[in-house]
Write a protein that holds these residues in place. Structure first.
Motif, mmCIF file in Angstrom:
data_model
loop_
_atom_site.group_PDB
_atom_site.id
_atom_site.type_symbol
_atom_site.label_atom_id
_atom_site.label_comp_id
_atom_site.label_asym_id
_atom_site.label_seq_id
_atom_site.Cartn_x
_atom_site.Cartn_y
_atom_site.Cartn_z
ATOM 1 N N ALA A 85 7.243 4.732 14.586
ATOM 2 C CA ALA A 85 5.844 5.130 14.765
ATOM 3 C C ALA A 85 4.997 3.901 15.051
ATOM 4 C CB ALA A 85 5.327 5.832 13.511
ATOM 5 N N MET A 86 3.964 4.100 15.834
ATOM 6 C CA MET A 86 2.943 3.070 15.985
ATOM 7 C C MET A 86 1.992 3.259 14.801
ATOM 8 S SD MET A 86 0.370 2.744 19.176
ATOM 9 C CE MET A 86 -1.090 1.744 19.134
ATOM 10 N N ILE A 87 1.800 2.200 14.024
ATOM 11 C CA ILE A 87 1.017 2.347 12.790
ATOM 12 C C ILE A 87 -0.269 1.522 12.911
ATOM 13 C CG2 ILE A 87 1.054 2.113 10.269
ATOM 14 C CD1 ILE A 87 4.141 2.070 10.473
ATOM 15 N N ILE A 88 -1.385 2.206 12.779
ATOM 16 C CA ILE A 88 -2.682 1.525 12.936
ATOM 17 C C ILE A 88 -3.393 1.447 11.582
ATOM 18 C CG2 ILE A 88 -4.936 1.625 14.097
ATOM 19 C CD1 ILE A 88 -3.529 3.126 16.380
ATOM 20 N N PHE A 89 -3.818 0.248 11.225
ATOM 21 C CA PHE A 89 -4.566 0.039 9.975
ATOM 22 C C PHE A 89 -6.040 -0.143 10.326
ATOM 23 C CE2 PHE A 89 -1.279 -1.264 6.745
ATOM 24 C CZ PHE A 89 -0.177 -1.082 7.557
ATOM 25 N N GLU A 90 -6.886 0.693 9.792
ATOM 26 C CA GLU A 90 -8.330 0.536 10.007
ATOM 27 C C GLU A 90 -9.029 0.595 8.660
ATOM 28 O OE1 GLU A 90 -9.571 2.251 14.360
ATOM 29 O OE2 GLU A 90 -8.927 3.711 12.879
ATOM 30 N N ILE B 75 0.850 -1.201 0.000
ATOM 31 C CA ILE B 75 0.000 0.000 0.000
ATOM 32 C C ILE B 75 0.877 1.241 0.000
ATOM 33 C CG2 ILE B 75 -2.136 -0.796 1.105
ATOM 34 C CD1 ILE B 75 -0.590 0.248 3.738
ATOM 35 N N PRO B 76 0.366 2.361 -0.529
ATOM 36 C CA PRO B 76 1.123 3.610 -0.376
ATOM 37 C C PRO B 76 1.164 4.006 1.100
ATOM 38 C CG PRO B 76 -0.760 3.896 -1.863
ATOM 39 C CD PRO B 76 -0.915 2.557 -1.213
ATOM 40 N N VAL B 77 2.235 4.693 1.535
ATOM 41 C CA VAL B 77 2.360 5.027 2.956
ATOM 42 C C VAL B 77 1.251 5.954 3.450
ATOM 43 C CG1 VAL B 77 4.846 4.636 3.169
ATOM 44 C CG2 VAL B 77 4.003 6.890 2.447
ATOM 45 N N ASP B 78 0.628 6.684 2.500
ATOM 46 C CA ASP B 78 -0.424 7.612 2.938
ATOM 47 C C ASP B 78 -1.826 7.102 2.557
ATOM 48 O OD1 ASP B 78 -0.124 7.881 0.245
ATOM 49 O OD2 ASP B 78 -0.070 10.085 0.224
ATOM 50 N N ALA B 79 -1.973 5.777 2.434
ATOM 51 C CA ALA B 79 -3.285 5.214 2.078
ATOM 52 C C ALA B 79 -4.338 5.583 3.136
ATOM 53 C CB ALA B 79 -3.175 3.697 1.958
ATOM 54 N N ALA B 80 -5.577 5.740 2.667
ATOM 55 C CA ALA B 80 -6.660 6.092 3.595
ATOM 56 C C ALA B 80 -6.833 4.977 4.623
ATOM 57 C CB ALA B 80 -7.950 6.291 2.808
ATOM 58 N N GLY B 81 -7.057 5.355 5.876
ATOM 59 C CA GLY B 81 -7.292 4.366 6.923
ATOM 60 C C GLY B 81 -6.063 4.072 7.772
ATOM 61 N N ILE B 82 -4.901 4.640 7.396
ATOM 62 C CA ILE B 82 -3.685 4.417 8.190
ATOM 63 C C ILE B 82 -3.454 5.618 9.107
ATOM 64 C CG2 ILE B 82 -1.179 4.086 8.156
ATOM 65 C CD1 ILE B 82 -1.400 2.770 5.535
ATOM 66 N N THR B 83 -3.161 5.327 10.386
ATOM 67 C CA THR B 83 -2.799 6.386 11.333
ATOM 68 C C THR B 83 -1.397 6.107 11.860
ATOM 69 O OG1 THR B 83 -5.112 6.539 12.030
ATOM 70 C CG2 THR B 83 -3.467 7.554 13.489
ATOM 71 N N TYR B 84 -0.537 7.109 11.804
ATOM 72 C CA TYR B 84 0.806 7.003 12.380
ATOM 73 C C TYR B 84 0.828 7.776 13.694
ATOM 74 C CZ TYR B 84 2.419 5.683 7.686
ATOM 75 O OH TYR B 84 2.598 5.055 6.483
ATOM 76 N N ILE B 85 1.220 7.102 14.768
ATOM 77 C CA ILE B 85 1.374 7.807 16.053
ATOM 78 C C ILE B 85 2.871 7.818 16.362
ATOM 79 C CG2 ILE B 85 0.692 7.919 18.474
ATOM 80 C CD1 ILE B 85 -1.758 6.210 17.736
ATOM 81 N N TYR B 86 3.455 8.992 16.326
ATOM 82 C CA TYR B 86 4.908 9.147 16.408
ATOM 83 C C TYR B 86 5.440 8.654 17.752
ATOM 84 C CZ TYR B 86 9.345 11.332 15.154
ATOM 85 O OH TYR B 86 10.653 11.546 14.815
ATOM 86 N N GLY B 87 6.546 7.917 17.715
ATOM 87 C CA GLY B 87 7.117 7.352 18.942
ATOM 88 C C GLY B 87 8.125 8.282 19.594
ATOM 89 N N ARG B 88 8.395 8.055 20.862
ATOM 90 C CA ARG B 88 9.425 8.818 21.580
ATOM 91 C C ARG B 88 10.725 8.031 21.549
ATOM 92 N NH1 ARG B 88 8.780 12.917 26.084
ATOM 93 N NH2 ARG B 88 10.488 13.531 24.742
ATOM 94 N N GLN B 89 11.832 8.741 21.660
ATOM 95 C CA GLN B 89 13.126 8.086 21.758
ATOM 96 C C GLN B 89 13.894 8.686 22.921
ATOM 97 O OE1 GLN B 89 14.920 8.467 17.843
ATOM 98 N NE2 GLN B 89 14.192 6.425 17.326
ATOM 99 N N SER B 90 14.820 7.913 23.443
ATOM 100 C CA SER B 90 15.664 8.379 24.534
ATOM 101 C C SER B 90 16.358 9.702 24.150
ATOM 102 C CB SER B 90 16.709 7.293 24.795
ATOM 103 O OG SER B 90 17.688 7.749 25.665
ATOM 104 N N CYS B 91 16.269 10.693 25.015
ATOM 105 C CA CYS B 91 16.954 11.998 24.827
ATOM 106 C C CYS B 91 16.467 12.768 23.600
ATOM 107 C CB CYS B 91 18.472 11.826 24.719
ATOM 108 S SG CYS B 91 19.218 10.929 26.068
#
Ligand SMILES: Cc1cc2nc3c(=O)[nH]c(=O)nc-3n(C[C@H](O)[C@H](O)[C@H](O)COP(=O)(O)OP(=O)(O)OC[C@H]3O[C@@H](n4cnc5c(N)ncnc54)[C@H](O)[C@@H]3O)c2cc1C
Length: 301
Positions: free
Chosen positions: A54-59, A16-32
């Motif tokens: 990123a946490m990636i959710i497919f709906e 799928i394209p990275v910006d396909a409809a139904g995908i949500t990216y929740i940006y992750g944290r990193q040390s420092c």
């Protein structure tokens, strides 16, 4: 886990394209990570490069049929995963490039501290290099012993690809430990760049954190921050934890190594040499050539 018939709803592969409809990216944290937003370029350790997750959710993501590669055919799931992991586990040889930088940083701080010629320092640099090249050797060997598939693509040697990745779950931690040993505790007790630039405090830091006379205090601080970045900060995400879990946690490689280790054939060889079994030399040679033919033969399907 191997997928069974009841798991067929999970045996899905598609593109799928990275910006396909139904995908949500929740940006992750990193040390420092917030150090990159503070201004300046010392405290981040590596002001030019960092990773991101990123946490990636497919709906209800629509995948057109021509981009669906597996749709419930569980019988092919394990082969697909095993072949994919051959590439992925062999590709972790890339961590040796990062290792080269960390070895360079450790040698530089030893130089700046004026101890690079001490025998235990040289020996630790040799040990770091030995560990790093051990990973490199298995990665390259996995490709060198790769087999040509019917499609024309090459598949890396399964055993060596798994051994490469398994080394990667362990050896960067030891390389990181030795880098911290050579760096000294200052790598985690240093004042910030803000203090270094402070009108009153800055000159005190310059004076009291001086190493060798001809090396600028700021350069000594910069190389220490790089070691911190690679072993505890943002780039430790990729160099250490991703080395552990990416392409599967250590046990996943041990399972594959156990499956391919040919223990019965090895027992047969040992027993024959020890005079325990009655297996003839011709029988052993036959078993060995069958084994070699299987390992090196092109995959036909
Ligand atoms: C920095 C980073 C980047 C990554 N990038 C990607 C990426 O780009 N693409 C991607 O697809 N994935 C990526 N991954 C995910 C990676 O593939 C997983 O982390 C890995 O497969 C391990 O899975 P997990 O993290 O869910 O750990 P878990 O599976 O929860 O493993 C934790 C522990 O539990 C054990 N365990 C798990 N299952 C069992 C079981 N059934 N029985 C007994 N013990 C068990 C494991 O052996 C391990 O010791 C990335 C991970 C990291 C850390």
């Amino acid at each position: 886990m191997r997928l069974e018939a009841a798991d067929k709803d999970y045996a899905i592969v598609g593109a799928i394209p990275v910006d396909a409809a139904g995908i949500t990216y929740i940006y992750g944290r990193q040390s420092c990570d917030t150090r990159s937003t503070e201004g300046g370029d010392i405290d981040a350790g590596n002001a030019q490069f960092a990773g991101q997750e990123a946490m990636i959710i497919f709906e209800d993501v629509f995948i057109p049929n021509e981009h669906v590669f597996l749709d419930g055919e569980v019988e092919f799931a394990s082969t697909l995963v095993e072949r994919f992991t051959c590439y992925h586990r062999r590709s972790y040889v890339c961590k040796t490039g990062v290792g080269d930088v960390l070895i360079g940083a450790a040698a530089t701080i030893a130089d700046y501290n004026g101890v690079e010629r001490a025998s235990h320092i040289r020996d630790k640099l040799v040990e770091m290099t030995h560990l790093n090249e051990t990973i490199y050797g298995t990665g390259i060997a996995a490709s060198h012993q790769g087999i040509k598939m019917k499609s024309g693509a090459f598949l890396p040697d399964e055993m060596l690809a798994n051994v490469c990745k398994h080394h990667v779950t362990r050896l960067p931690y030891e390389i990181g430990r030795l880098a911290q040993d050579l760096a000294g505790g200052l790598m985690v007790t240093l004042p910030s760049e803000r203090e270094l630039r402070h009108e009153k405090i800055g000159p005190m830091i310059e004076k009291y954190l001086k190493g060798r006379a001809e090396i600028a205090t700021e350069d000594r601080i910069r190389i220490l921050r790089l070691v911190e970045n690679m072993t505890l900060g943002r780039n430790a995400v990729g160099y250490l934890t991703e080395s552990m879990h990416g392409a599967g946690s250590p046990q996943a490689q041990r399972i594959q190594i156990a499956r391919s280790m040919q223990i019965e054939l090895k027992k047969e060889l040992a027993k024959a040499l020890a005079g325990i079994s009655s297996t003839t030399r011709a029988e052993i040679e036959n078993d060995l050539s069958t084994y070699m033919a299987r390992v090196f033969a092109p995959v036909t399907n």
